[in-house]
Design a protein around this motif. Sequence first.
Motif, PDB file in Angstrom:
ATOM      1  N   GLU A  18       0.828  -1.206   0.000  1.00  0.00           N
ATOM      2  CA  GLU A  18       0.000   0.000   0.000  1.00  0.00           C
ATOM      3  C   GLU A  18       0.860   1.253   0.000  1.00  0.00           C
ATOM      4  N   GLU A  19       1.952   1.213   0.748  1.00  0.00           N
ATOM      5  CA  GLU A  19       2.872   2.352   0.782  1.00  0.00           C
ATOM      6  C   GLU A  19       3.483   2.584  -0.601  1.00  0.00           C
ATOM      7  N   MET A  20       3.895   1.501  -1.273  1.00  0.00           N
ATOM      8  CA  MET A  20       4.465   1.633  -2.620  1.00  0.00           C
ATOM      9  C   MET A  20       3.451   2.222  -3.590  1.00  0.00           C
ATOM     10  N   LEU A  21       2.211   1.759  -3.519  1.00  0.00           N
ATOM     11  CA  LEU A  21       1.179   2.286  -4.410  1.00  0.00           C
ATOM     12  C   LEU A  21       0.925   3.769  -4.145  1.00  0.00           C
ATOM     13  N   ASP A  22       0.937   4.169  -2.887  1.00  0.00           N
ATOM     14  CA  ASP A  22       0.763   5.588  -2.549  1.00  0.00           C
ATOM     15  C   ASP A  22       1.899   6.426  -3.118  1.00  0.00           C
ATOM     16  N   ILE A  23       3.125   5.938  -2.991  1.00  0.00           N
ATOM     17  CA  ILE A  23       4.288   6.666  -3.513  1.00  0.00           C
ATOM     18  C   ILE A  23       4.207   6.747  -5.038  1.00  0.00           C
ATOM     19  N   LEU A  24       3.873   5.634  -5.687  1.00  0.00           N
ATOM     20  CA  LEU A  24       3.742   5.640  -7.141  1.00  0.00           C
ATOM     21  C   LEU A  24       2.665   6.623  -7.594  1.00  0.00           C
ATOM     22  N   ASP A  25       1.582   6.704  -6.848  1.00  0.00           N
ATOM     23  CA  ASP A  25       0.521   7.658  -7.178  1.00  0.00           C
ATOM     24  C   ASP A  25       1.027   9.100  -7.031  1.00  0.00           C
ATOM     25  N   ASP A  26       1.778   9.369  -5.972  1.00  0.00           N
ATOM     26  CA  ASP A  26       2.372  10.704  -5.786  1.00  0.00           C
ATOM     27  C   ASP A  26       3.306  11.047  -6.934  1.00  0.00           C
ATOM     28  N   ILE A  27       4.121  10.069  -7.350  1.00  0.00           N
ATOM     29  CA  ILE A  27       5.053  10.292  -8.458  1.00  0.00           C
ATOM     30  C   ILE A  27       4.277  10.570  -9.742  1.00  0.00           C
TER      31      ILE A  27
END
Length: 84
Positions: A18-27
């Motif tokens: 979930e953290e990775m998906l959040d970061i990817l969304d921010d990027i």
Amino acid sequence: MSDDALHSPRRKAIRRGEEMLDILDDIKLSLLMGQLPKSKLSRLLAVVERQGSSFNDPRLGEVLAEIELRAKVELAKFGTYTNG
């Protein structure tokens, strides 16, 4: 839910995912605004490296390896990533 269930390897993997998906969304949002967020790339790389190979799905491993490589390449363009 027991304390053990909250800290199980599966639960930790879900939180990291979930953290990775959040970061990817921010990027993604930053890229749409014409920016490449170096700090978010670094954070993504750290999360992916922390995940390691703690799962059984080889396809997921391939995806994470591709994300890791791309983050390293982009950070190298900034001059902030060196191999080692």
